[in-house]
Design a protein around this motif. Structure first.
Motif, PDB file in Angstrom:
ATOM      1  N   LEU A  94       0.771  -1.179   0.242  1.00 43.16           N
ATOM      2  CA  LEU A  94      -0.062   0.032  -0.125  1.00 43.16           C
ATOM      3  C   LEU A  94       0.812   1.230   0.189  1.00 43.16           C
ATOM      4  O   LEU A  94       1.884   1.178   0.728  1.00 43.16           O
ATOM      5  CB  LEU A  94      -1.145   0.097   1.040  1.00 43.16           C
ATOM      6  CG  LEU A  94      -2.071  -0.879   1.098  1.00 43.16           C
ATOM      7  CD1 LEU A  94      -2.787  -0.763   2.428  1.00 43.16           C
ATOM      8  CD2 LEU A  94      -2.941  -0.434   0.093  1.00 43.16           C
ATOM      9  N   ILE A  95       0.342   2.228  -0.794  1.00 44.38           N
ATOM     10  CA  ILE A  95       0.869   3.787  -0.645  1.00 44.38           C
ATOM     11  C   ILE A  95       0.067   4.388   0.269  1.00 44.38           C
ATOM     12  O   ILE A  95      -1.168   4.711  -0.657  1.00 44.38           O
ATOM     13  CB  ILE A  95       1.387   4.155  -1.909  1.00 44.38           C
ATOM     14  CG1 ILE A  95       2.285   3.137  -2.591  1.00 44.38           C
ATOM     15  CG2 ILE A  95       1.884   5.424  -1.681  1.00 44.38           C
ATOM     16  CD1 ILE A  95       2.722   3.567  -4.138  1.00 44.38           C
ATOM     17  N   LEU A  96       0.266   4.920   1.300  1.00 41.21           N
ATOM     18  CA  LEU A  96      -0.831   5.945   1.953  1.00 41.21           C
ATOM     19  C   LEU A  96      -0.216   7.273   2.191  1.00 41.21           C
ATOM     20  O   LEU A  96       0.872   7.698   2.120  1.00 41.21           O
ATOM     21  CB  LEU A  96      -0.989   5.398   3.434  1.00 41.21           C
ATOM     22  CG  LEU A  96      -1.302   3.624   3.629  1.00 41.21           C
ATOM     23  CD1 LEU A  96      -1.183   3.501   5.148  1.00 41.21           C
ATOM     24  CD2 LEU A  96      -2.645   3.536   3.091  1.00 41.21           C
TER      25      LEU A  96
ATOM     26  N   THR B 206       2.767   6.802 -12.379  1.00 43.75           N
ATOM     27  CA  THR B 206       3.958   5.812 -12.935  1.00 43.75           C
ATOM     28  C   THR B 206       3.683   5.679 -14.407  1.00 43.75           C
ATOM     29  O   THR B 206       4.592   5.764 -15.127  1.00 43.75           O
ATOM     30  CB  THR B 206       4.219   4.690 -12.015  1.00 43.75           C
ATOM     31  OG1 THR B 206       4.387   5.257 -10.769  1.00 43.75           O
ATOM     32  CG2 THR B 206       5.450   4.046 -12.575  1.00 43.75           C
ATOM     33  N   MET B 207       2.453   5.205 -14.457  1.00 43.88           N
ATOM     34  CA  MET B 207       2.064   4.964 -16.035  1.00 43.88           C
ATOM     35  C   MET B 207       2.187   6.093 -16.891  1.00 43.88           C
ATOM     36  O   MET B 207       2.507   5.920 -18.045  1.00 43.88           O
ATOM     37  CB  MET B 207       0.736   4.218 -15.925  1.00 43.88           C
ATOM     38  CG  MET B 207       0.666   2.939 -15.445  1.00 43.88           C
ATOM     39  SD  MET B 207      -0.840   1.989 -15.242  1.00 43.88           S
ATOM     40  CE  MET B 207      -1.320   1.926 -17.059  1.00 43.88           C
TER      41      MET B 207
ATOM     42  N   ARG C  37      -5.146   7.809   3.855  1.00 39.22           N
ATOM     43  CA  ARG C  37      -5.770   7.658   2.354  1.00 39.22           C
ATOM     44  C   ARG C  37      -4.981   6.611   1.648  1.00 39.22           C
ATOM     45  O   ARG C  37      -3.779   6.826   1.441  1.00 39.22           O
ATOM     46  CB  ARG C  37      -5.973   8.992   1.696  1.00 39.22           C
ATOM     47  CG  ARG C  37      -6.703   8.751   0.229  1.00 39.22           C
ATOM     48  CD  ARG C  37      -7.139  10.543   0.129  1.00 39.22           C
ATOM     49  NE  ARG C  37      -8.324  10.686   0.839  1.00 39.22           N
ATOM     50  CZ  ARG C  37      -8.522  12.084   0.672  1.00 39.22           C
ATOM     51  NH1 ARG C  37      -8.362  12.801  -0.134  1.00 39.22           N
ATOM     52  NH2 ARG C  37      -9.654  12.465   1.497  1.00 39.22           N
ATOM     53  N   ASP C  38      -5.649   5.696   1.083  1.00 43.99           N
ATOM     54  CA  ASP C  38      -5.004   4.734   0.037  1.00 43.99           C
ATOM     55  C   ASP C  38      -4.703   5.394  -1.365  1.00 43.99           C
ATOM     56  O   ASP C  38      -5.821   5.818  -1.990  1.00 43.99           O
ATOM     57  CB  ASP C  38      -5.812   3.566  -0.040  1.00 43.99           C
ATOM     58  CG  ASP C  38      -4.959   2.549  -0.920  1.00 43.99           C
ATOM     59  OD1 ASP C  38      -4.045   2.759  -1.481  1.00 43.99           O
ATOM     60  OD2 ASP C  38      -5.658   1.401  -1.186  1.00 43.99           O
ATOM     61  N   ILE C  39      -3.644   5.693  -1.616  1.00 46.48           N
ATOM     62  CA  ILE C  39      -3.398   6.477  -2.956  1.00 46.48           C
ATOM     63  C   ILE C  39      -2.498   5.502  -3.851  1.00 46.48           C
ATOM     64  O   ILE C  39      -1.843   5.866  -4.821  1.00 46.48           O
ATOM     65  CB  ILE C  39      -2.474   8.005  -2.921  1.00 46.48           C
ATOM     66  CG1 ILE C  39      -1.180   7.606  -2.035  1.00 46.48           C
ATOM     67  CG2 ILE C  39      -3.557   8.871  -2.038  1.00 46.48           C
ATOM     68  CD1 ILE C  39      -0.273   8.867  -2.081  1.00 46.48           C
ATOM     69  N   THR C  40      -2.377   4.165  -3.570  1.00 46.77           N
ATOM     70  CA  THR C  40      -1.783   3.195  -4.444  1.00 46.77           C
ATOM     71  C   THR C  40      -1.939   3.335  -5.797  1.00 46.77           C
ATOM     72  O   THR C  40      -1.217   3.478  -6.759  1.00 46.77           O
ATOM     73  CB  THR C  40      -2.060   1.901  -3.914  1.00 46.77           C
ATOM     74  OG1 THR C  40      -1.641   1.814  -2.642  1.00 46.77           O
ATOM     75  CG2 THR C  40      -1.064   0.824  -4.526  1.00 46.77           C
TER      76      THR C  40
ATOM     77  N   PHE D 213      -3.396   5.866  -7.495  1.00 44.06           N
ATOM     78  CA  PHE D 213      -3.135   7.112  -7.964  1.00 44.06           C
ATOM     79  C   PHE D 213      -1.610   7.059  -8.271  1.00 44.06           C
ATOM     80  O   PHE D 213      -1.215   7.582  -9.314  1.00 44.06           O
ATOM     81  CB  PHE D 213      -3.520   8.291  -7.089  1.00 44.06           C
ATOM     82  CG  PHE D 213      -4.961   8.128  -6.927  1.00 44.06           C
ATOM     83  CD1 PHE D 213      -6.058   8.733  -8.024  1.00 44.06           C
ATOM     84  CD2 PHE D 213      -5.381   8.109  -5.630  1.00 44.06           C
ATOM     85  CE1 PHE D 213      -7.232   8.946  -8.000  1.00 44.06           C
ATOM     86  CE2 PHE D 213      -6.943   8.054  -5.454  1.00 44.06           C
ATOM     87  CZ  PHE D 213      -7.734   8.481  -6.311  1.00 44.06           C
ATOM     88  N   GLU D 214      -0.975   6.839  -7.425  1.00 46.16           N
ATOM     89  CA  GLU D 214       0.675   6.605  -7.584  1.00 46.16           C
ATOM     90  C   GLU D 214       1.004   5.688  -8.878  1.00 46.16           C
ATOM     91  O   GLU D 214       1.925   6.124  -9.632  1.00 46.16           O
ATOM     92  CB  GLU D 214       1.272   5.965  -6.472  1.00 46.16           C
ATOM     93  CG  GLU D 214       1.371   6.952  -5.352  1.00 46.16           C
ATOM     94  CD  GLU D 214       2.183   8.196  -5.609  1.00 46.16           C
ATOM     95  OE1 GLU D 214       3.462   7.867  -6.051  1.00 46.16           O
ATOM     96  OE2 GLU D 214       1.813   9.135  -5.555  1.00 46.16           O
TER      97      GLU D 214
END
Length: 438
Positions: A176-178, A205-206, A195-198, A200-201
């Motif tokens: 997870l990226i929080l 990256t894409m 907040r879970d921003i996985t 969006f990150e």
């Protein structure tokens, strides 16, 4: 008349009555009467004090009934009952408000942790439990830094600069990226919001990879064309053979750029919500026969192309889009299957769903690459992909077309045995045209 006045009038009446008795029967009997009345009063008060003490011993005063009293104690117990009733109503209102608040925060997509002034956990919602790996029942009262031990978070908490959020990667909890932010409130309390921003990150990256890849894909052919144009424009260059070869290479690179731009425009069109799909009944059998002819022309005899049609059932969809998707899968199979290999194009009905799949006997794809194959410009082998003339957008286009037709796109592969690319169409898009069993 108030209870206070009544009690004093009773005492004055007792003294006056005792004085009258003193005058009539003498001091001894008057004092005995007065003493007896005072003793009765003391016993009366002690009995009510014992009742009050017994009631106070209950842990939950609201569940025990107020004792009954007599005389002045009746007023005392009446006041006490009124206070308890008011207090009980206030507690119920606070409890309902707290319950509503907890239900509201539990329904939020963000994690909420309430911390006291010492940064101990007072309460958290289920999302915070998932994000931070804590448990409300077990960890209440624990210091948050004992449970969230990443150094950036400990430093963020100690710095007390809460105006900016902290980005934290939870490697132990599904990568997870929080985004964490502390909000002070109340009396030295804090809200820790996660907040879970996985997603969006990953999208960011894409996006970065997409821009870098497009730039790289366009830079190479432009460099080739620019170099040859510079050479041909040299006045001293008078070699017809070299100029002829340069024109051939420039033409190839121009076609490569044109294909790339066309695929980008196709993706853009497929992603546009305003682009409504134009549906009609499609003769899949006829479409696949045309596709086989195209495949044989592209293969130029290097592969054995097979066509297997198990049903004449037709499909509701966009003729152009499905031809593009099917053609991408077939051309990919031809590009990545060594000469002498076998490629089969299949259409069948299974469990009332339509299955189109392309099977090849190529080298296969390693499992770690399969989930990312539909990303734009993702390549297992970049140099080999460019040699075969692919743009790196074909499978992304296939996935978007499948999604627009409510279909599932699935890739299976085994190293050394080949790969299968399948589009599974829902039952509602199949039109029965024969009596063959499913």
């Amino acid at each position: 008349m108030s209870g206070f006045s009544q009690r004093y009038i009773g005492l004055i009446f007792l003294i006056l009555f005792t004085a009258v008795l003193w005058a009539i029967v003498g001091a001894v009997y008057a004092l005995m009467f007065f003493s007896a009345m005072m003793l009765w009063s003391v016993i009366h008060h002690i009995r009510h004090i014992v009742k009050l003490e017994q009631w106070l011993q209950y842990s939950d005063h609201t569940s025990a009934s107020i004792p009954e009293g007599a005389g002045a104690w009746d007023d005392v117990f009446a006041y006490l009952a009124r206070y308890v009733r008011t207090h009980s109503q206030s507690r119920q209102q606070l409890s309902l408000a707290l319950e509503r608040m907890q239900r509201a925060t539990s329904a939020m997509p963000d994690g909420i942790v309430i911390l006291d002034e010492m940064n101990r956990i007072e309460w958290c919602n289920p999302i915070a439990e998932q994000h931070l790996g804590i448990k409300q029942d077990l960890d209440s009262g624990q210091l948050i830094i004992h449970l969230v031990r990443q150094i950036p978070f400990v430093e963020y908490l100690a710095a007390r600069k809460f105006s900016k959020p902290l980005i934290l990667r939870q490697a132990h909890y599904h990568q997870l990226i929080l985004m964490l932010q502390l909000v002070p409130y109340g009396y030295k309390q804090k809200l820790l919001i996660s907040r879970d921003i996985t997603r969006f990150e990953r999208l960011e990256t894409m996006r970065r990879d997409f821009i870098a890849n497009v730039s790289h894909e366009l830079r190479t052919p432009l460099t080739v064309i620019g170099g040859f144009l510079e050479t041909m424009s040299d006045e001293n260059n008078a070699e017809p053979e070299m100029n002829k070869r340069a024109l051939v290479l420039m033409s190839e690179q121009a076609i490569r750029m044109q294909n790339l731009v066309e695929d980008l425009l196709t993706l853009s069109r497929l992603e546009n919500d305003q682009n409504i799909i134009k549906e009609k009944e499609i003769d899949i059998s006829g479409l696949l026969h045309d596709l086989k002819n195209e495949a044989e022309s592209l293969s130029n005899g290097r592969h054995q192309i097979k066509l297997k049609i198990d049903t004449k059932n037709r499909l509701i969809g966009s003729q152009n889009e499905l031809h593009s998707a099917f053609s991408n899968l077939v051309s990919n199979a031809i590009r990545y299957t060594p000469a002498g290999g076998e490629i089969s194009i299949n259409w069948k009905i299974k469990d009332r769903r339509g299955l189109f799949f392309v099977q090849d006997s190529g080298i296969g794809i390693e499992p770690e690459h399969i989930p990312r194959l539909t990303e734009r410009f993702y390549r297992v082998d970049s140099s080999r992909s460019r040699e075969t003339g692919g743009t790196g957008l074909g499978l992304a286009i296939v996935k978007h077309i499948a999604t627009r037709h409510q279909a599932r796109f699935k890739i299976t592969s085994k190293i050394g045995e080949g790969s299968q690319f399948t589009i599974q169409f829902p039952t509602k898009r199949i039109i029965s045209d024969d009596k063959q069993p499913d």
